[in-house]
Design a protein around this motif. Structure first.
Motif, PDB file in Angstrom:
ATOM      1  N   SER A 162      28.498   7.242  45.174  1.00 24.76           N
ATOM      2  CA  SER A 162      28.930   7.922  46.194  1.00 24.76           C
ATOM      3  C   SER A 162      29.291   9.563  45.909  1.00 24.76           C
ATOM      4  N   HIS A 163      29.226  10.367  46.698  1.00 24.36           N
ATOM      5  CA  HIS A 163      29.438  11.895  46.782  1.00 24.36           C
ATOM      6  C   HIS A 163      30.810  12.256  47.513  1.00 24.36           C
ATOM      7  N   CYS A 164      31.463  12.789  46.760  1.00 25.19           N
ATOM      8  CA  CYS A 164      32.841  13.304  47.685  1.00 25.19           C
ATOM      9  C   CYS A 164      32.655  14.735  47.885  1.00 25.19           C
ATOM     10  N   SER A 165      32.474  15.287  49.034  1.00 25.94           N
ATOM     11  CA  SER A 165      32.302  16.651  49.114  1.00 25.94           C
ATOM     12  C   SER A 165      33.373  17.355  49.511  1.00 25.94           C
ATOM     13  N   GLU A 166      34.579  16.845  49.575  1.00 22.95           N
ATOM     14  CA  GLU A 166      35.665  17.666  49.647  1.00 22.95           C
ATOM     15  C   GLU A 166      35.928  18.984  49.154  1.00 22.95           C
ATOM     16  N   ALA A 167      35.589  19.051  47.832  1.00 19.43           N
ATOM     17  CA  ALA A 167      35.690  20.471  47.025  1.00 19.43           C
ATOM     18  C   ALA A 167      34.380  21.315  47.030  1.00 19.43           C
ATOM     19  N   ASP A 168      33.436  20.440  47.046  1.00 17.38           N
ATOM     20  CA  ASP A 168      32.098  21.307  46.817  1.00 17.38           C
ATOM     21  C   ASP A 168      31.131  20.560  47.585  1.00 17.38           C
ATOM     22  N   ALA A 169      30.241  21.224  48.520  1.00 19.70           N
ATOM     23  CA  ALA A 169      29.137  20.333  49.102  1.00 19.70           C
ATOM     24  C   ALA A 169      28.285  19.937  47.823  1.00 19.70           C
ATOM     25  N   GLU A 170      27.961  20.505  46.951  1.00 26.30           N
ATOM     26  CA  GLU A 170      26.839  20.095  45.850  1.00 26.30           C
ATOM     27  C   GLU A 170      27.234  18.878  45.078  1.00 26.30           C
ATOM     28  N   LEU A 171      26.374  18.312  44.633  1.00 26.02           N
ATOM     29  CA  LEU A 171      26.484  17.076  44.035  1.00 26.02           C
ATOM     30  C   LEU A 171      27.195  17.560  42.593  1.00 26.02           C
ATOM     31  N   THR A 172      27.816  16.450  41.991  1.00 28.91           N
ATOM     32  CA  THR A 172      28.077  17.036  40.557  1.00 28.91           C
ATOM     33  C   THR A 172      27.197  16.227  39.621  1.00 28.91           C
TER      34      THR A 172
END
Length: 197
Positions: A162-172
């Protein structure tokens, strides 16, 4: 050759970026090929039909793509803790494949992108698993010994990337790694199952 279909819907690009990293994981395995496909939006305007080819990105999926795949990665953004209507609409059209058992015994995994840490990514992943189980697919998880799964502070679950884009649109880096791992696992499972049959 094992063909892994990476079928997704993406509105803001997060799920599409995840799909690309899953494809890299698939293609890191010799003898495996990734096939990226998307689905059109569902519209409340019933008079207009979507173009058969999207303006950009992956082509639209067909039931033939689904039937011909040796493994499936299914992705959607989180919409109120559930998969997006566009992906559900496509899956609802797969009844003929359910009748024929075309997907039974094939490996599958799920992935999602959400706009907030507690936006329902785990329930979205579970919602995507249900139709796959009805098709008789073999669900692949992320292993608990995967370091990126233990260290992530954004996206990532045992149920799938999963990807959480809350802080940054880029994947960690952890999110990218988990996508890659899912792709690799699906490819290896598909090749093993093809070799056994």
């Amino acid at each position: 050759m094992a063909k892994i279909l990476i079928l997704y819907y993406s509105r803001d690009g997060g799920t599409a970026r995840m799909a690309q990293h899953i494809a890299r994981g698939v293609e890191s395995v010799a003898g495996a090929e990734a096939l990226l496909r998307t689905v059109p939006e569902v519209s409340t305007v019933s008079e207009k039909v979507a173009d058969s080819i999207p303006d950009s990105g992956a082509p639209y999926a067909t039931l033939n793509d689904l039937e011909a795949c040796d493994g499936l990665a299914l992705g959607s953004p989180t919409h109120f803790g559930n998969m997006a209507a566009a992906l559900k609409y496509f899956l609802d059209s797969s009844t003929p494949l359910w009748f024929s058992g075309a997907l039974s015994g094939k490996p599958a995994g799920v992935f999602t992108s959400t706009g907030s840490m507690h936006g329902g990514h785990e329930t979205t992943l579970l919602s995507m698993m249900l139709p796959l189980m009805h098709h008789g697919m073999l669900l692949m998880s992320l292993p608990c010994n995967e370091i990126a799964l233990r260290e992530t502070v954004s996206g990532g679950t045992p149920y799938g990337p999963s990807h959480c884009s809350e802080a940054d649109a880029e994947l960690t880096e952890h999110e990218k790694r988990l996508c890659w791992v899912l792709g690799e696992r699906l490819a290896k499972a598909a090749l093993a199952l093809k070799g056994a049959s």
